[in-house]
Design a protein around this motif. Structure first.
Motif: not given
Lengths: 121, 121
Positions: A64, A66-71
């Motif tokens: 993103l 302004d960030g990062m998502v780990h799934l």
């Protein structure tokens, strides 16, 4: 009455292409799509809708601004409408996408990863 | 930006009640709900919407007036709007329900299994 169930593993076994969503079910005007991620997708957004990622097998990430998502397997994330995101996966990841009918995978960005829409499997 | 993911197994670990859906996410005006099935539910329908059942763990069935659906882990089924159905599970089954916000689990039937709506977990 359609009494056949949709087996996700079986659907994932029917294709090999990456970044190419296949529709497996519809609920009202929403679609459930199976897709295999590997490598980097393109930055894009969907102006008019949220988008759900549910990991069925493997792991993936979503960059993103302004960030990062780990799934990981068994995890889901809702990308809010209008939010720019760039999915990626180091190893092949099997994902269930849920979004309204008619959504194009690359948003308005197009490019070589733009997939044909509304392909059922 | 919310960058926390939703881990389904973790959500299922937070409650023990059967037939009592908990909301874990929203996508536009739709909700994702975790629910534990065990035993027999009541016959009901949802007049205005389809409803999706996705089995996360275990197995379950859905009785229809003219058929029967069996769902194992990793399988999903769309109950079309207006179609009477009665879910059941011999052993506890963990299910992800997807449907519009505001849908009551028992439809218009009510009864002792009617759950409070829009409870988040």
């Amino acid at each position: 009455m359609q009494t056949s169930t949709i087996n996700l593993a079986e659907k994932f076994g029917k294709f090999t292409e990456h970044w190419s969503p296949r529709v497996v079910a519809e609920m009202n005007d929403y679609q459930f799509k199976v897709v295999k991620f590997k490598g980097d997708f393109v930055w894009h957004d969907h102006k008019d809708t949220d988008e759900v990622f549910l990991v069925v097998k493997g792991s993936m990430g979503i960059e993103l601004r302004d960030g990062m998502v780990h799934l990981s397997e068994g995890e889901m994330y809702v990308v809010p409408k209008g939010v720019e995101h760039k999915p990626f996966a180091e190893s092949e990841c099997h994902v269930l996408l849920i979004e309204p009918r008619g959504i194009v995978n690359t948003g308005d960005e197009g490019g070589e990863l733009k997939a044909e829409n509304d392909i059922w499997i």
